[in-house]
Write an enzyme that holds these catalytic residues in place. Structure first.
Site, PDB file in Angstrom:
ATOM      1  CG  PHE A 134      -1.999   1.086   1.060  1.00  0.00           C
ATOM      2  CD1 PHE A 134      -3.164   0.825   0.340  1.00  0.00           C
ATOM      3  CD2 PHE A 134      -1.821   2.356   1.585  1.00  0.00           C
ATOM      4  CE1 PHE A 134      -4.132   1.811   0.160  1.00  0.00           C
ATOM      5  CE2 PHE A 134      -2.782   3.350   1.409  1.00  0.00           C
ATOM      6  CZ  PHE A 134      -3.941   3.066   0.696  1.00  0.00           C
ATOM      7  CG  ASP A 192       5.509   3.551   1.874  1.00  0.00           C
ATOM      8  OD1 ASP A 192       5.544   4.256   2.895  1.00  0.00           O
ATOM      9  OD2 ASP A 192       4.469   3.353   1.214  1.00  0.00           O
ATOM     10  CE  LYS A 210      -0.448   4.973   7.713  1.00  0.00           C
ATOM     11  NZ  LYS A 210      -1.886   5.186   7.886  1.00  0.00           N
TER      12      LYS A 210
END
Ligand SMILES: Cc1ncc(COP(=O)(O)O)c(C=O)c1O
Length: 399
Positions: free
Chosen positions: A137, A221, A249
């Site tokens: 993702f 990532d 995040k």
């Protein structure tokens, strides 16, 4: 949630989400309260975001202080928190340059543009392909989505560009697809959304070697794994070094901010005019992120994530052993852990029962209950939460 508000939400919000009818009005550490004062133990942290918990006084003070001075000036000018945050992140990670944006998706979009422009500038105009992994993702904009490995997320959006997906952990499959047109390999140290699946030991270093051999970039990532989440500041720390990484995040502790960090060699890949963002790196977001980093240090939260994560891992292992008809096992790293359910159980369908028991969790993949609590969580809170979840799971009819 009042019926009135729910009715407006149903009529007015674009229906691309399916939220629970719950409106937290206040938070404190790992606890969220609704308007009636009922409390929920937050073991999801807004999907691995609220690293320092809710309403941390030092984060609140830093945001208030910066908001009272200057929030935004645009990238036509400098702002001090932006410069200090770039310096701080580079010192902590060993990367040399920081580009700021507003989300994980944008950070990955920047990685993709960086890789393609890097080779374009070197005259390798056909080096555009990216190797990414099944179930990865990386976000939802068309560029980031092209690298996201879940077909249902990409369905209906047409040709998203040259990206080849191969099974996560399969080095041979990567090798077979590495040609002169590959600009980059992109990988998560632990696949978060894909099901809290850690990379096999040595996989990241092996990818580094393959990328270098092929003259391609390695992009990591760290949106979900970074900022201490997996018990070290970055998920790939101590294993390998990428050419560029994505962060978001936890970085702002709930304030939206993303970042791309690159090596010095890539500093020329995106010259002025090739990429940018109005809000990216604004003073308020960077002040929030600086405060988060300071709190991580002051409260020793990265090491804490490692130790408390091990404890959580043991609790989840024990739960899986106790409920072998429902649970397959547990996996993860630091405070990013998954309780893997047996085939036939859909994690998303169990979340409402867990919510009713007073715990907030999210699902990852189809059959994994994801635990990604604030890094300030205590071991006692973890034990309470796991006990409540175990209670819910023990009531489930076996599939
Ligand atoms: C590894 C990873 N990359 C990128 C993203 C996208 O981040 P955002 O939702 O902030 O755009 C996510 C979000 O879950 C993620 O887990």
């Amino acid at each position: 949630m009042s019926e009135d508000l729910l009715e407006i939400a149903k009529r007015r919000l674009y229906p691309n989400y399916k939220p629970t009818a719950f409106v937290p009005v206040r938070g404190e550490g790992c606890v969220l309260f609704d308007a009636k004062g009922q409390r929920w133990l937050d073991l999801c942290a807004g999907v691995a975001v609220s690293a320092v918990g809710h309403a941390h006084p030092k984060l609140v003070a830093a945001i208030e202080e910066q908001a009272g001075r200057v929030m935004h000036v645009s990238n036509y000018f400098y702002n001090e928190p932006n410069i200090r945050l770039a310096d701080e992140l580079c010192k902590r990670t060993g990367y040399s340059r920081a580009f700021f944006c507003n989300s994980g998706t944008e950070a990955n979009e920047a990685l993709l543009k960086l890789a393609r422009r890097h080779y374009y500038a070197k005259g390798e105009k056909n080096r555009l392909r990216v190797i990414a992994f099944d179930n990865a993702f990386h976000g939802r904009t068309l560029g980031a989505l092209s690298m996201t490995g879940t077909p249902k997320y990409r369905e209906g959006y047409g040709d998203l560009g040259p990206v080849t997906h191969v099974p996560y952990g399969d080095l041979d499959a990567v090798g077979k697809n590495l040609n002169a047109d590959v600009a980059a390999i992109i990988v998560e140290p632990v696949q978060g959304e894909g099901g809290v699946l850690p990379a096999p030991r040595g996989f990241l270093a092996d990818l580094r070697a393959l990328a270098t051999q092929n003259g391609s970039l390695l992009l990591i990532d760290e949106v979900q794994t970074g900022i201490g989440r997996v018990g070290k500041f970055l998920g790939h720390e101590g294993e390998t070094k990428a050419d560029a990484i994505a962060l978001a995040k936890g970085l702002g502790g709930g304030f939206p901010i993303g970042a791309m960090l690159t090596t010095e060699e890539l500093a020329g890949a995106l010259p002025p005019g090739t990429h940018g963002s109005t809000f990216g790196g604004n003073a308020l977001a960077c002040a929030a992120a600086l405060a988060v980093l300071k709190i991580l240090d002051e409260e020793n939260l990265v090491e804490g994530a490692r130790l408390k994560g091990e404890a959580l891992g043991r609790m989840l292992d024990a739960t899986a052993k106790e409920l072998p008809n429902v649970c397959e096992g547990a996996r993860g790293a630091g405070l990013l852990r998954g309780l893997v359910l047996k085939k036939g159980f859909i994690a998303r369908e169990i979340l409402p029962k867990i919510f009713d028991a007073g715990v907030l969790l999210t699902a990852a993949g189809e059959n994994v209950l994801r635990f990604s609590p604030p890094l300030v969580v205590t071991e006692a809170e973890l034990a309470d939460g796991v006990k409540l979840v175990r209670g819910v799971l023990s009531e489930l009819k076996t599939a």
